[in-house]
Design an enzyme around this catalytic site. Structure first.
Site, PDB file in Angstrom:
ATOM      1  N   GLU A  76       1.031  -1.223   0.066  1.00 45.55           N
ATOM      2  CA  GLU A  76      -0.008  -0.072   0.083  1.00 45.55           C
ATOM      3  C   GLU A  76       0.687   1.366   0.119  1.00 45.55           C
ATOM      4  O   GLU A  76       0.475   2.253  -0.728  1.00 45.55           O
ATOM      5  CB  GLU A  76      -0.819   0.216   1.263  1.00 45.55           C
ATOM      6  N   ASP A  77       1.796   1.411   0.900  1.00 51.18           N
ATOM      7  CA  ASP A  77       2.593   2.407   1.057  1.00 51.18           C
ATOM      8  C   ASP A  77       3.907   2.531   0.396  1.00 51.18           C
ATOM      9  O   ASP A  77       4.762   3.476   0.721  1.00 51.18           O
ATOM     10  CB  ASP A  77       2.452   2.671   2.587  1.00 51.18           C
ATOM     11  N   ASP A 259     -23.665  -4.039  39.313  1.00 51.45           N
ATOM     12  CA  ASP A 259     -22.708  -5.030  38.841  1.00 51.45           C
ATOM     13  C   ASP A 259     -21.561  -4.140  37.866  1.00 51.45           C
ATOM     14  O   ASP A 259     -21.374  -4.131  36.746  1.00 51.45           O
ATOM     15  CB  ASP A 259     -23.278  -6.243  37.669  1.00 51.45           C
TER      16      ASP A 259
END
Length: 707
Positions: A76-77, A259
């Site tokens: 991608e980069d 709780d």
């Protein structure tokens, strides 16, 4: 940034047969590819893939997943390619890296409809190999841990996307620890005041009552020891977001909330788990309606545990989970257990599920939606849903989300049963169809021939499957009437602007609005899902308003030129405002502006010094940009004049016209039109295309003129 040997040493602790050399090679390759790149924090970019790998190694995952983590941003980069990764690391890892890249390229934070379509793509991508999603989740977790280095508006966008999509996906995968951390990190960005408030209240509570966790842990340990049950016991305060969500759902203040503490009992065997449950219920008062047995009825992702809530020390309500060690390890990693290692062997956990079967069951539960928004609604519902288990009269178990009704139960059995439902008996007693079902109930659906789904069922049904089937049945039942009413509404709306609702016009409008055919358009008009104004806007937007007030600034100006440079549009592609553009520096002609997809740019690939990054200014300017369209029209009297009128009605001017081809039945004409921007051109094309005597309208591309 941890070094490769530290990572390898950690992997060897759970997988002695790990391919250390391949991990070293991936580490070195990723480090080389990302060399010179930095993150928003200023750190070397490769620290991020390493941390993603460390997160996954913490889940004891296999070598292929860890190597994918180290390489997940390379294609991608960087200058890395799918082919190169295949040659160096094999097809399996290359496909995983490619899958993560495709997930990264899916823009999830957008308009609801587009988001829904992208969610479909996400499910398609992860269906091929769930390890793609595991890497993406770890990637998002590390990005959220370091999100403070991003711009504030980017932080909010990413946090909302994480809260809406990635956190519930982690939970649906069975990775509850990751879901809680993603939610809390997002909560810190989206509502920091609320989170700080919850934390301050926890601090105040501790100062008033002391630290209750070790006290309650001691009470549980003593009770189990007295019953000769060996177990590991741990306790914690609930995460701030979990507490906040309960406060919002129950409309209660912190002081009234029960709780807020959770405890876990890990036993040696399943038998001891049930014995421990007996001890807990004898020692403390159980809270009605808060018991769930996921050991006898596991969740679809393999999760097994007993959940109960009791009134503990000083009346404080605490949630207790009871499970075996194997069940606990499965609960920590969920579906990822299929690729996890334990004692040097892969997938040895008896409770791990087949990810292919799990994904098939998930898809089956959300199948059948007709449109994107329904799909998105169903997916979010299924991911967030807690479960209840009910029985058919024959003893078959039906799993449903919390809040489900007999209508949902009927449709879960079969769509035909749901459509014919006229009533229901729960545990032998007749109940209204809006009754909320509880765990362990037996449900008997009564049906009748000729019964049809009622519109009121839409308010009753909770599951995506039931709501989709009901909505589809209602649409089919009323469709014919809606189409007739829609045809009349279309006629009136178009006559109001002097146009005719021809089949061609309606088909063109349907195409413009993303509908399969004109009948769908008419049905939408008749059912009030769309208005006559929407129809006119799709075909003739310029007729809806006065253009004199639209020019708000001189759009068409180009940003990115030096003061001494001048620009002119390239004739080969005729760039218009609104299109992505690039400039090519020429000798004596200044800068030629091309669209980013212009074929003429191929001739300049080896001349990067001539490329100039350009963009258009925002706003709507005067219609002084030339675009050429080729129109194929019937050779009949008055057609050409009508087309010229249509173009003029769209506030566009014809600057040139030439006949390209003349046949006895059809003409082809090239018309140069002056328009504001690419949106204006599309409006002109749609208006012309709607005419019954037009066969085709397309923007033409001229032959490149090289500098």
């Amino acid at each position: 940034m941890i070094d490769v040997e530290t990572l390898i040493d950690h992997v060897r602790t759970y997988n002695p047969k790990s391919n250390s050399e391949k991990i070293r090679m991936a580490y070195a390759y990723g480090l080389k590819m990302h060399e010179g790149q930095t993150r928003h924090s200023g750190e070397p970019y490769f620290t991020h893939p390493i941390e993603v790998a460390v997160i996954l190694a913490g889940q004891h995952l296999d070598d292929a997943t860890l190597i994918t983590a180290l390489l997940h941003d390379t294609v991608e980069d960087t200058n890395s390619t799918y082919q190169e990764v295949t040659e160096m690391f094999g097809q399996e890892i290359a496909d995983l890296v490619d899958g993560v890249t495709k997930l990264t390229n899916i823009e999830l934070s957008s308009k609801e409809t587009q988001q829904a379509e992208n969610f479909r793509k996400l499910f398609l991508a992860m269906s091929k190999d769930l390890r793609v999603l595991l890497v993406k989740l770890a990637d998002r977790l590390h990005n959220m841990r370091t999100i403070k280095h991003m711009r504030p508006e980017k932080q909010i966008k990413k946090a909302q996307e994480t809260m809406d999509i990635f956190a519930p996906l982690a939970g649906r995968m069975g990775m509850q620890w990751m879901r809680e951390e993603l939610e809390d990190l997002s909560f810190q960005i989206l509502n920091p005041e609320a989170r700080s408030s919850i934390i301050r209240r926890f601090i105040t509570l501790r100062s008033q009552t002391g630290d209750l966790i070790p006290q309650i842990t001691k009470d549980i340990r003593e009770a189990l020891s007295a019953a000769h049950i060996t177990a590991k016991i741990s306790g914690r305060e609930k995460k701030p977001f979990s507490v906040w969500r309960k406060m919002e759902e129950k409309k209660q203040s912190f002081s009234r909330l029960s709780d807020i503490y959770g405890f876990r009992i890990i036993t040696d065997s399943e038998e001891d788990s049930y014995r421990a449950l007996g001890v807990v219920h004898r020692r403390w008062k159980a809270v009605p309606g808060r018991f769930k047995d996921y050991i006898s009825q596991p969740k679809s992702n393999g999760y097994r545990s007993i959940h109960t809530t009791v009134s503990g020390r000083d009346g404080k309500m605490v949630e207790i989970q009871i499970r075996t060690q194997d069940m606990h390890e499965m609960a920590e990693v969920g579906v990822a257990a299929h690729w996890a290692y334990r004692d040097g062997r892969q997938a040895s956990n008896q409770f791990s599920v087949d990810p292919v079967e799990w994904l098939a069951s998930l898809n089956e539960r959300i199948e059948g939606s007709d449109d994107h928004e329904e799909f998105f609604e169903h997916v979010k519902l299924e991911m967030f849903a807690d479960q209840v288990f009910c029985f058919t009269p024959k003893g078959d178990v039906i799993s449903l989300p919390r809040g489900a009704t007999p209508i949902d139960f009927a449709y879960a059995i079969h769509t035909r049963i749901g459509a014919a439902c006229v009533g229901a008996k729960v545990d032998g007693h007749r109940v209204p169809l809006w009754t909320r079902l509880r765990n362990g109930q037996s449900v008997d659906i009564q049906t009748a021939v000729g019964q049809r789904p009622q519109s009121s069922w839409m308010e009753i049904a909770k599951t995506g499957r039931a709501r989709t089937a009901i909505r589809r049945a209602l649409r089919e039942e009323h469709r014919e009437g809606f189409v007739k009413l829609g045809a009349e509404l279309a006629r009136v709306a178009l006559e109001h602007v002097g146009k005719r609702a021809s089949d061609k016009a309606l088909s063109t409008a349907a195409k413009k609005l993303g509908l399969p055919k004109k009948e769908d358009l008419l049905a939408a008009l008749g059912s009030a899902e769309m208005t006559g104004a929407d129809l006119v806007k799709a075909l003739y937007p310029e007729l809806l308003h006065d253009q004199s007030g639209e020019v708000n600034q001189p759009a068409g100006r180009i940003v990115g030129l030096d003061p001494e440079q001048f620009a002119q549009p390239a004739e080969c592609c005729q760039p218009l405002p609104g299109e992505r553009i690039v400039g090519i520096a020429t000798r004596g002609k200044g800068v030629l502006v091309h669209t980013i997809h212009c074929e003429a740019l191929i001739d300049y690939e080896d001349q990067p010094e001539r490329w100039i990054d350009l963009r258009w200014t925002d706003g709507k300017g005067a219609p002084n940009n030339i675009a050429t369209v080729e129109i194929t029209m019937a050779n009949d009297a008055g057609v050409l004049g009508r087309i010229c009128t249509l173009i003029g009605e769209q506030n566009a001017n014809i600057s040139d016209l030439s006949f390209v081809d003349k046949k006895p039945d059809f003409y082809r004409v090239d018309i140069d039109i002056q328009v504001r921007d690419v949106e204006h051109l599309m409006n002109v094309v749609t208006a012309v295309e709607a005419d019954s005597d037009i066969a085709q309208v397309r923007q033409t591309k001229r032959q490149p003129v090289l500098a």
